[in-house]
Write a protein that holds these residues in place. Structure first.
Motif, PDB file in Angstrom:
ATOM      1  N   PHE A   1       5.232  12.102  -2.763  1.00 49.23           N
ATOM      2  CA  PHE A   1       6.126  13.235  -2.979  1.00 49.23           C
ATOM      3  C   PHE A   1       5.547  14.083  -4.105  1.00 49.23           C
ATOM      4  O   PHE A   1       5.160  13.552  -5.148  1.00 49.23           O
ATOM      5  CB  PHE A   1       7.514  12.755  -3.417  1.00 49.23           C
ATOM      6  CG  PHE A   1       8.297  12.041  -2.358  1.00 49.23           C
ATOM      7  CD1 PHE A   1       8.562  12.660  -1.143  1.00 49.23           C
ATOM      8  CD2 PHE A   1       8.795  10.771  -2.589  1.00 49.23           C
ATOM      9  CE1 PHE A   1       9.312  11.997  -0.172  1.00 49.23           C
ATOM     10  CE2 PHE A   1       9.545  10.106  -1.621  1.00 49.23           C
ATOM     11  CZ  PHE A   1       9.805  10.721  -0.408  1.00 49.23           C
ATOM     12  N   LEU A   2       5.521  15.372  -3.889  1.00 49.39           N
ATOM     13  CA  LEU A   2       5.167  16.296  -4.966  1.00 49.39           C
ATOM     14  C   LEU A   2       6.483  16.712  -5.622  1.00 49.39           C
ATOM     15  O   LEU A   2       7.369  17.225  -4.939  1.00 49.39           O
ATOM     16  CB  LEU A   2       4.455  17.505  -4.356  1.00 49.39           C
ATOM     17  CG  LEU A   2       3.849  18.538  -5.303  1.00 49.39           C
ATOM     18  CD1 LEU A   2       2.677  17.937  -6.073  1.00 49.39           C
ATOM     19  CD2 LEU A   2       3.384  19.763  -4.505  1.00 49.39           C
TER      20      LEU A   2
ATOM     21  N   GLU B   1       0.823  -1.215   0.000  1.00 48.99           N
ATOM     22  CA  GLU B   1       0.000   0.000   0.000  1.00 48.99           C
ATOM     23  C   GLU B   1       0.855   1.262   0.000  1.00 48.99           C
ATOM     24  O   GLU B   1       1.935   1.299   0.562  1.00 48.99           O
ATOM     25  CB  GLU B   1      -0.913  -0.005   1.225  1.00 48.99           C
ATOM     26  CG  GLU B   1      -2.186  -0.798   0.972  1.00 48.99           C
ATOM     27  CD  GLU B   1      -3.093  -0.786   2.185  1.00 48.99           C
ATOM     28  OE1 GLU B   1      -4.185  -0.224   2.087  1.00 48.99           O
ATOM     29  OE2 GLU B   1      -2.686  -1.335   3.226  1.00 48.99           O
ATOM     30  N   MET B   2       0.334   2.299  -0.610  1.00 49.97           N
ATOM     31  CA  MET B   2       1.012   3.594  -0.704  1.00 49.97           C
ATOM     32  C   MET B   2       1.174   4.198   0.696  1.00 49.97           C
ATOM     33  O   MET B   2       0.241   4.229   1.468  1.00 49.97           O
ATOM     34  CB  MET B   2       0.115   4.490  -1.561  1.00 49.97           C
ATOM     35  CG  MET B   2       0.749   5.721  -2.127  1.00 49.97           C
ATOM     36  SD  MET B   2       0.968   7.049  -0.937  1.00 49.97           S
ATOM     37  CE  MET B   2      -0.670   7.096  -0.185  1.00 49.97           C
ATOM     38  N   LYS B   3       2.376   4.601   1.020  1.00 46.70           N
ATOM     39  CA  LYS B   3       2.605   5.212   2.334  1.00 46.70           C
ATOM     40  C   LYS B   3       2.958   6.682   2.235  1.00 46.70           C
ATOM     41  O   LYS B   3       2.978   7.387   3.234  1.00 46.70           O
ATOM     42  CB  LYS B   3       3.770   4.492   3.047  1.00 46.70           C
ATOM     43  CG  LYS B   3       3.381   3.154   3.639  1.00 46.70           C
ATOM     44  CD  LYS B   3       4.139   2.861   4.939  1.00 46.70           C
ATOM     45  CE  LYS B   3       3.791   3.793   6.063  1.00 46.70           C
ATOM     46  NZ  LYS B   3       4.243   3.372   7.385  1.00 46.70           N
ATOM     47  N   LYS B   4       3.321   7.135   1.040  1.00 49.57           N
ATOM     48  CA  LYS B   4       3.896   8.476   0.977  1.00 49.57           C
ATOM     49  C   LYS B   4       3.745   9.047  -0.428  1.00 49.57           C
ATOM     50  O   LYS B   4       3.953   8.362  -1.411  1.00 49.57           O
ATOM     51  CB  LYS B   4       5.386   8.390   1.332  1.00 49.57           C
ATOM     52  CG  LYS B   4       5.989   9.691   1.723  1.00 49.57           C
ATOM     53  CD  LYS B   4       7.232   9.572   2.576  1.00 49.57           C
ATOM     54  CE  LYS B   4       8.179   8.425   2.488  1.00 49.57           C
ATOM     55  NZ  LYS B   4       8.252   7.462   1.499  1.00 49.57           N
TER      56      LYS B   4
ATOM     57  N   GLN C   1       2.094  11.748   4.006  1.00 42.40           N
ATOM     58  CA  GLN C   1       2.300  10.343   4.374  1.00 42.40           C
ATOM     59  C   GLN C   1       1.011   9.716   4.889  1.00 42.40           C
ATOM     60  O   GLN C   1       0.116  10.428   5.340  1.00 42.40           O
ATOM     61  CB  GLN C   1       3.387  10.255   5.461  1.00 42.40           C
ATOM     62  CG  GLN C   1       4.671  10.940   5.035  1.00 42.40           C
ATOM     63  CD  GLN C   1       5.867  10.648   5.905  1.00 42.40           C
ATOM     64  OE1 GLN C   1       6.752  11.484   6.022  1.00 42.40           O
ATOM     65  NE2 GLN C   1       5.935   9.466   6.513  1.00 42.40           N
TER      66      GLN C   1
END
Lengths: 459, 459
Positions: free
Chosen positions: A7-8, A2-5, A83
């Motif tokens: 970044f832009l 699963e996605m945890k973070k 996050q």
């Protein structure tokens, strides 16, 4: 996995700050002159702040360009990561998704540099060579020292003597960035010398430190004063947090049902929430919760009144929720939330029911902070733990109701230099103290003699 | 606006660690049993480490999968940003481009959790419930406490008593993550009690602390010992740093001419550099520089010899550059670089001239650190300042030669909990001390009685 973070990429960093004064359903009431008690004019503030920041303070322009030079410094750590606290979700067994904006990755460890860098820049292009400020626990003094270092300005910090002695690390941080930090009361100002003559052992107060910093600014050449919270332009500089968060949430097709932040003067909370308050003004369904300490319950239990921003009654009178400028909260570890008032912008938005408020006692906040540290690994500042206490409440409610809500909070800073509070908590030394009603009654008596703001709301 | 930072999206995080043993031109010589002085077998280490980590220690498989559960924890802060130090470049007026990998954004503030999390995971799946370790300044103890907290293991840390008393914040960090940190010598082990009986005021040493941690591990149920540097598997876990850096540099079409890191036991240096050493082995032109303190010049001035990893002479004998296991370096602030030996892998790569070494004294490193703090805003750990001193040297050389070189270094940790060194520097209290030759001669005498490793090199 699963996605945890999220970044832009830095090329997508927002290029403008958001000024909520353009969208507020109820216009702001003016600050009053401390002596005449009449609305102040921008010029009245000119000895204290540079005119370009005073213009921002009163501007109602919706978007204000972030100068390239400021963006360049932001890029040292910004865009900050968005996050997801999956381990915390699992620990709580909640269907809620918990996201946070991680402002602890700045070189100062908190959100404070977002405005410190902007203020240092605007002072510099206005021709100012030196900034003064006061600091309590030291977070703001550190952020301003960092900012002045990056723009080649001198920085003088008056730090409340009791904190100066208790928090040597914060002092050393300022020194490392080239800031000149002295214990207040100091012999460097007339006011400081007067206080010391009367009481050589005086351990200082934020009120005294402000008086010294302002005196220094108005009596020294090419010098201005800088404030880290409460004022409109400070809130605006912080909106970079929420504007980034909105882009990041969009990248993963999410939108929060609830936005949460802790509130002292209000800057980290305003930073994350104001772009979402705007959405709410234009019809979006979303809850926005400001969380404060039960020991200093300004928004939840104070009146909306005109009050001084400082203890020494030298600043303009501001229309805000306040416990009275003489109120001295218990020495809770979340020093950044021990402020008698709160940003006038946030105050009006609470009146307009666009923002809710809640309070938690110290034990509740450290319980929450410890759960977070041991599931997500990050040890948060005691201020941030207030937000986490509310997040856990919301996540539990989502579990009871069986609803998969999306919660977003501001992780405003890490707790690396504030570990003694965790120790006191682990040793069972903290209490569930909440400010008694009689104390509030006593503290707000001082407000009776000031003009009353209108309580105008667009509910 | 110039690019200052590259984020690697988390879906692109490397899924395997790189094991340099697969590519080394000269194979490693075996560790020797501390008593028999014969090569040890993996089983000899089984009471101390779990078998899955012992297998990694001796593996020559090039790529080793990072387990999903480890990746999940890495994602709390990884991929770490690759940043460019444009303000430092401008300050130096250099045509060089200076990049750094920012490992200070981990919850513990350093690169140490990269292996702590891996080790906690492998111990856990091996059925271990509790880890022991020693810690000097406290960085490693903190990282292991964090990792154990995330995987639900108990953690017992023996912290050298003098540091335990001097660094209360590091102690509190461990406690907040649930680690049980005691001052060593302690009354919790037979060896500790023996030491205390002989000298109740003993302030401890890393050697004593290791002895206590190992005794605890081999005599307690479901318990193993964990080491934060030097060993092969530790170096391998850290390669996530360099593997990410390679992807990030590729995203901006860059490749470093010079890679720089500070070296104590060697783990942060190995982490960034080993993937680049591999490129060099296969023909790439690149310089790789290990930087150490002039007060503890292991690689630059020590012999390559078999020596114990610990002061108490209980570990296997390792083939490495060393100043002798009894050598006690001056109490420089960079506590993490005060190790008598260095990773055997790095040692062999230095022999093979794939890695260069340099040393700097404390004044030089703090000068560099202060320039960095005041241009780039980040206050680095005193260890990291060694790398920065070498970076500045290289950048100046590039200026003299008029060559636009690309430099990459590892910002291994922040200095928020190590500010007293900056204060001593600013107060002019540090010296340019460099270890005298006679001291080295004296210190390495102990090595004479041990078997000698062959000095095999593939230059």
């Amino acid at each position: 996995m699963e996605m945890k973070k999220v970044f832009l990429p830095e090329r997508e960093i927002p290029r403008q700050w958001y000024n909520i004064q353009a969208d507020m359903p109820t216009p702001m009431q003016p600050p009053l002159h401390p002596e005449t008690k009449k609305p102040i004019a921008p010029e009245d503030l000119a000895p204290i702040f540079p005119m370009n920041l005073i213009e921002q303070e009163v501007s109602t322009q919706r978007w204000i360009d972030i100068p390239e030079e400021v963006l360049e410094k932001y890029l040292i750590w910004r865009p900050s990561p968005l996050q997801r606290a999956i381990a915390l979700e699992k620990y709580l067994g909640t269907p809620a998704k918990i996201y946070f904006k991680n402002e602890s990755v700045s070189p100062a460890g908190s959100h404070k540099p977002n405005t410190a860098i902007a203020q240092a820049y605007y002072n510099k292009i206005f021709g100012i060579k030196r900034l003064t400020t006061e600091t309590g626990a030291g977070q703001w003094g550190c952020a301003l020292s960092l900012a002045c270092s990056l723009f080649g300005l001198e920085c003088k910090i008056y730090m409340v003597k009791v904190s100066y002695n208790q928090k040597p690390y914060r002092q050393l941080l300022m020194k490392t960035w080239g800031g000149n930090c002295v214990a207040s009361p100091s012999s460097d100002t007339a006011y400081g010398r007067k206080v010391l003559a009367e009481d050589p052992d005086c351990t200082g107060s934020l009120g005294i430190a402000i008086s010294e910093a302002v005196e220094d600014a108005v009596t020294s050449e090419n010098t201005r004063y800088s404030l880290g919270s409460v004022l409109n332009h400070v809130m605006m500089h912080q909106t970079i947090i929420g504007l980034e968060a909105q882009k990041q949430m969009e990248m993963i097709n999410e939108y929060p049902d609830v936005v949460i932040g802790c509130v002292g003067g209000g800057s980290n909370f305003a930073g994350l929430s104001f772009p979402y308050v705007r959405d709410k003004i234009y019809g979006k369904e979303i809850r926005i919760i400001a969380v404060e300490p039960a020991a200093c319950p300004t928004l939840t239990r104070g009146p909306f009144a005109y009050d001084f921003g400082d203890t020494a009654a030298m600043t303009p009178l501001l229309p805000m929720f306040t416990l009275g400028h003489n109120f001295l909260p218990e020495p809770i570890h979340a020093g950044g939330l021990r402020y008698h008032g709160v940003s006038p912008l946030i105050s009006q938005l609470v009146l307009d029911e666009l923002i809710e408020s809640q309070s938690y006692n110290q034990v509740q906040t450290y319980e929450a902070g410890l759960i977070f540290a041991r599931t997500e690994g990050i040890i948060c500042a005691p201020e941030t733990n207030h937000a986490i206490a509310a997040v856990i409440e919301e996540a539990k409610k989502a579990k009871e109701e069986g609803v998969a809500r999306t919660i977003l909070f501001n992780l405003s800073g890490h707790g690396m230099l504030d570990l003694t509070g965790y120790d006191s908590f682990l040793e069972g030394k903290l209490t569930e103290y909440s400010l008694p009603d009689e104390e509030i009654k006593k503290a707000i008596k001082v407000l009776e003699s000031y003009p009353k703001p209108e309580i105008v709301t667009k509910k």
